[in-house]
Design a protein around this motif. Structure first.
Motif, mmCIF file in Angstrom:
data_model
loop_
_atom_site.group_PDB
_atom_site.id
_atom_site.type_symbol
_atom_site.label_atom_id
_atom_site.label_comp_id
_atom_site.label_asym_id
_atom_site.label_seq_id
_atom_site.Cartn_x
_atom_site.Cartn_y
_atom_site.Cartn_z
ATOM 1 N N GLU A 291 12.397 80.669 77.075
ATOM 2 C CA GLU A 291 13.462 80.547 76.029
ATOM 3 C C GLU A 291 14.143 81.952 76.060
ATOM 4 O O GLU A 291 15.221 81.662 75.738
ATOM 5 C CB GLU A 291 12.489 80.471 74.776
ATOM 6 C CG GLU A 291 12.143 78.941 74.460
ATOM 7 C CD GLU A 291 13.220 78.427 74.230
ATOM 8 O OE1 GLU A 291 14.228 78.410 73.759
ATOM 9 O OE2 GLU A 291 13.353 77.070 74.875
ATOM 10 N N LYS A 292 13.380 82.892 76.122
ATOM 11 C CA LYS A 292 14.317 84.174 76.121
ATOM 12 C C LYS A 292 14.947 84.288 77.311
ATOM 13 O O LYS A 292 16.350 84.918 77.191
ATOM 14 C CB LYS A 292 13.094 85.581 76.057
ATOM 15 C CG LYS A 292 12.632 85.644 74.687
ATOM 16 C CD LYS A 292 11.966 87.091 74.475
ATOM 17 C CE LYS A 292 10.989 87.441 73.933
ATOM 18 N NZ LYS A 292 10.023 88.337 74.029
ATOM 19 N N TYR A 295 18.254 82.634 76.726
ATOM 20 C CA TYR A 295 19.213 83.411 75.790
ATOM 21 C C TYR A 295 19.829 84.541 76.721
ATOM 22 O O TYR A 295 21.045 84.713 76.408
ATOM 23 C CB TYR A 295 18.332 84.257 74.836
ATOM 24 C CG TYR A 295 18.935 85.115 74.063
ATOM 25 C CD1 TYR A 295 19.809 84.898 73.024
ATOM 26 C CD2 TYR A 295 18.742 86.560 74.302
ATOM 27 C CE1 TYR A 295 20.651 86.004 72.211
ATOM 28 C CE2 TYR A 295 19.389 87.629 73.409
ATOM 29 C CZ TYR A 295 20.202 87.170 72.683
ATOM 30 O OH TYR A 295 20.880 88.157 71.876
ATOM 31 N N TYR A 296 19.253 85.156 77.359
ATOM 32 C CA TYR A 296 19.920 86.206 78.227
ATOM 33 C C TYR A 296 20.853 85.525 79.307
ATOM 34 O O TYR A 296 21.930 86.262 79.754
ATOM 35 C CB TYR A 296 18.858 87.336 78.969
ATOM 36 C CG TYR A 296 18.200 88.079 78.249
ATOM 37 C CD1 TYR A 296 18.932 88.955 77.082
ATOM 38 C CD2 TYR A 296 16.794 87.977 77.706
ATOM 39 C CE1 TYR A 296 18.320 89.859 76.268
ATOM 40 C CE2 TYR A 296 16.123 88.691 76.855
ATOM 41 C CZ TYR A 296 16.921 89.861 76.102
ATOM 42 O OH TYR A 296 16.411 90.491 75.312
ATOM 43 N N LYS A 298 22.516 83.056 79.009
ATOM 44 C CA LYS A 298 23.589 82.620 78.233
ATOM 45 C C LYS A 298 24.739 83.887 77.761
ATOM 46 O O LYS A 298 25.757 83.692 77.308
ATOM 47 C CB LYS A 298 23.242 81.992 76.833
ATOM 48 C CG LYS A 298 23.227 80.420 77.136
ATOM 49 C CD LYS A 298 23.387 79.739 75.671
ATOM 50 C CE LYS A 298 22.688 78.146 75.843
ATOM 51 N NZ LYS A 298 21.722 77.943 74.743
ATOM 52 N N ASN A 299 23.938 84.896 77.545
ATOM 53 C CA ASN A 299 24.631 86.105 77.091
ATOM 54 C C ASN A 299 24.494 87.493 78.181
ATOM 55 O O ASN A 299 23.835 88.259 77.962
ATOM 56 C CB ASN A 299 23.888 86.727 75.749
ATOM 57 C CG ASN A 299 24.126 85.665 74.763
ATOM 58 O OD1 ASN A 299 25.396 85.526 74.074
ATOM 59 N ND2 ASN A 299 22.844 84.794 74.370
#
Ligand code: SF4
Length: 333
Positions: A291-292, A295-296, A298-299
């Protein structure tokens, strides 16, 4: 004042369970207790991959994402890129006068890695480069640049710390008391076995479970894991200690471990359902990391800014050491 910890990892591929349980899990704890510096050792990765810089470059970001996804917290730990700290390269040159080639060849860690290289490439070692033999010198530079008090290492890396301590002593004897002698912080983290039962999980061995593996890959890998070869039929009794599936049940702390063990021994459990249970638990274990990671991924600008900030902080720390070193060596102009 908190003591300083220096640790590092080469960006040569994604992190697997061997990295997580063998090192990163310990760093998650240490970052709460010490001033923690985590080096993405891209220069060291180039000692083996000097002809493949794009691989190292790509893996710097992959490794940063893996570490952040595992829970390395940039507010607590300084995460930085080795190649951007030119002071480390300078120190490596200065220290190279303080160690003999014979001493480097005697370093048991270097010795065993050269033996592995010879076994892999089948030559008599002619392809071993100066940079490779000298990496303990560059490691001494990594450690001393940040005034490292404690270096978390496994038993097999103790010779590298000893080599660093020798270099520090020699430097201080010749140029005056300047550098700090680091101590090893012996890690009790286990070496993690591979899916094939090999004593070591490794990328080149093709027996690794990666932290970024998706559910389908996890399923395929665990279904092919080595079990007790004496168990042919579902109701044959087996020895869990001979089975990698049981090994991973234990590693990720299956709460039903006692049941798995006793049912396996009695022949009351089939390997397929046992593997399915592990797949399920492994996915649960990896899900927060995945999950994390999403996030990274995507960013990417967040990852870049964490690395930039960490590298700037590290550079400032290394500059302080460099000033002292140059003064002691009378090359401060
Ligand atoms: Fe391994 Fe489970 Fe099969 Fe026993 S039942 S041999 S623990 S996979």
């Amino acid at each position: 004042m908190k003591k300083t910890i220096l640790t590092g990892i080469r960006p040569t591929g994604n992190l697997h369970l061997g990295h997580y349980f063998g090192a990163v899990k310990n760093w998650l704890k240490l970052q709460n207790e010490y001033e923690t510096n985590i080096e993405i050792a891209d220069v060291q990765a180039l000692t083996d991959n000097f002809d493949n810089p794009s691989k190292v470059r790509k893996n710097v970001y992959e490794l940063a994402i893996d570490l952040l996804s595992c829970g390395i917290n940039p507010e607590k730990a300084t995460l930085y890129i080795q190649s951007q700290i030119s002071e480390i390269a300078e120190l490596t040159v200065f220290y190279s006068n303080l160690v003999t080639m014979a001493r480097l060849y005697r370093n048991p860690t270097v010795k065993s890695e050269i033996t592995q290289k010879k076994a892999l490439f089948g030559n008599s070692g002619e392809s071993v480069t100066y940079g490779f033999v000298g990496y303990p010198v560059s490691q001494a530079a990594d450690i001393t640049a940040f005034n490292g008090d404690l270096i978390p290492v496994g038993e097999d890396q103790l010779p590298l710390i000893e080599q660093c301590r020798e270099i520090v002593r020699k430097f201080n004897n010749i140029y005056g008391e300047t550098l700090k002698e680091p101590d090893a912080l012996l890690s009790t983290s286990p070496r993690i076995k591979g899916l094939d039962g090999n004593e070591k999980m490794g990328k080149s061995l093709g027996n690794a479970i990666y932290l970024c593996d998706n559910e389908e890959t996890i399923s395929k890998k665990i279904m092919s894991a080595v079990t007790d070869t004496n168990k042919i039929r579902k109701d044959d009794p087996a020895e869990p200690e001979k089975c990698m599936v049981f090994y991973y049940h234990k590693l990720i702390e299956n709460p039903n471990l006692d049941t798995v063990c006793s049912e396996c021994k009695k022949g009351a459990r089939g390997c397929v359902s046992c593997k399915k249970e592990l797949i399920n638990n492994m996915n649960k274990f990896l899900e927060p990391i995945r999950e994390k990671r999403k996030y990274y991924e995507k960013n990417p600008e967040i990852v870049e800014s964490i690395l930039k900030k960490g590298t700037e902080e590290a550079k400032q720390k290394a500059k302080v050491t460099m000033k002292k070193v140059k003064k002691a060596m009378m090359i401060e102009y």
